[in-house]
Design a protein around this motif. Sequence first.
Motif, PDB file in Angstrom:
ATOM      1  N   HIS A  16     -20.939  65.634  76.351  1.00 13.52           N
ATOM      2  CA  HIS A  16     -21.107  66.733  75.402  1.00 13.52           C
ATOM      3  C   HIS A  16     -22.253  66.545  74.415  1.00 13.52           C
ATOM      4  N   GLY A  17     -22.913  65.391  74.444  1.00 10.34           N
ATOM      5  CA  GLY A  17     -24.085  65.166  73.608  1.00 10.34           C
ATOM      6  C   GLY A  17     -23.820  65.200  72.117  1.00 10.34           C
ATOM      7  N   THR A  34     -26.557  63.517  81.108  1.00  9.49           N
ATOM      8  CA  THR A  34     -27.784  63.418  80.305  1.00  9.49           C
ATOM      9  C   THR A  34     -27.536  62.883  78.897  1.00  9.49           C
ATOM     10  N   GLY A  35     -26.268  62.810  78.487  1.00  5.84           N
ATOM     11  CA  GLY A  35     -25.957  62.339  77.133  1.00  5.84           C
ATOM     12  C   GLY A  35     -26.243  60.860  76.971  1.00  5.84           C
ATOM     13  N   ILE A  36     -26.576  60.482  75.739  1.00  7.62           N
ATOM     14  CA  ILE A  36     -26.904  59.086  75.436  1.00  7.62           C
ATOM     15  C   ILE A  36     -25.937  58.555  74.379  1.00  7.62           C
ATOM     16  N   ILE A  37     -25.432  57.361  74.611  1.00  5.98           N
ATOM     17  CA  ILE A  37     -24.562  56.710  73.627  1.00  5.98           C
ATOM     18  C   ILE A  37     -25.442  56.145  72.520  1.00  5.98           C
ATOM     19  N   SER A  60     -19.883  56.470  81.731  1.00  3.76           N
ATOM     20  CA  SER A  60     -20.995  55.683  81.205  1.00  3.76           C
ATOM     21  C   SER A  60     -22.242  56.545  81.183  1.00  3.76           C
ATOM     22  N   GLN A  61     -23.276  56.023  80.560  1.00  4.26           N
ATOM     23  CA  GLN A  61     -24.553  56.742  80.568  1.00  4.26           C
ATOM     24  C   GLN A  61     -25.069  56.865  82.002  1.00  4.26           C
TER      25      GLN A  61
END
Length: 332
Positions: A99-100, A169-172, A157-158
């Motif tokens: 969900h970014g 496409t989301g980044i932790i 995971s990423q």
Amino acid sequence: MNTAKTIQTSKAPKSFGFFDFLYKYGTLITIALLIIVFGVMSDSFLQPSNIINILRSISIVTIIAIGITISLSVGGFDLSVGSVASFANALVISMFVWHGQGVWMSIILTILICLTAGIINSFMIVKLKIQDMLLTLAMMFVFQGIAQTYTKGATLSQNMIMPDGSFSTGIISPMFAKIGQVPWIIIIMLVVVAIVHVFLTYTKHGRYMYVIGGNREAAKLSGIPVNKYRVAAYLLSAVFAAIGGIILGARVMTAEVNSGAPYLMDSVAAAYIGFAVLGAGKPNAIGTFVGAVLIGILQNGLVMLSVPYYAMDIVKGTVLAFALAITYYKAK
């Protein structure tokens, strides 16, 4: 006959004093013995880096156990914390990679959603009067299933592969990752222990919880809103389980199926061992922390001694049973 009674009476205080000493200090004695044994058998056990590693390893267990401690303070018990932690782990990672969302939004939403576990538990226990251990055991499976259904059994995971074949496409956030690193993971644990210790020991609300746990009927007769405090206890238990799951996500940066399950029994053991630390005789935050330290030292030492993984549970269970036997056996 009188002489025999006199001898028996004169011996009683000495016997009581010895076992009372074990009752108060049994856990601390066990920890000291483990430190000595592991320190002698492994040169690196007492290294500062390993001490920090032990504190880091018990952080999540301690936080989840603090939630159990609060439920125990009102005479309840919460077995669903491991599954709630798994759900929180999946939620917080999904907030990033699916969900970014930002760090604070991900954490807040995760805690709020996991509060539903506390709401359901408290409603069914307090209002429907279902026995707490049986209800939370059932809910353990429910939330475990919810977590698996939410993730569809996949590891989050990423850059994970999505159901449609694309990549997430989301980044932790690197800021989130710091929560699971030293020193922040240890600081969070110590802050949680300190806050709950002050709350249970020095506030009227904490004292009310202990009164409820000691005698629910007497608490009602004295005007304490028993049901409200029992509801609050299960809500707080869910919150701390969620925090534990969030920190687990920050530590490993992924969410695996049933990732919180292994923390359940260690957390339960830590909470119950804490009853007798320094003779408290009741659930308390400092005792729970000491119980978690005992478990952490034991696990770390066994790994350093290269004890086979299939034998670890035998050794760990035996030592934990010994510690409980010392701390709970009190001469009458």
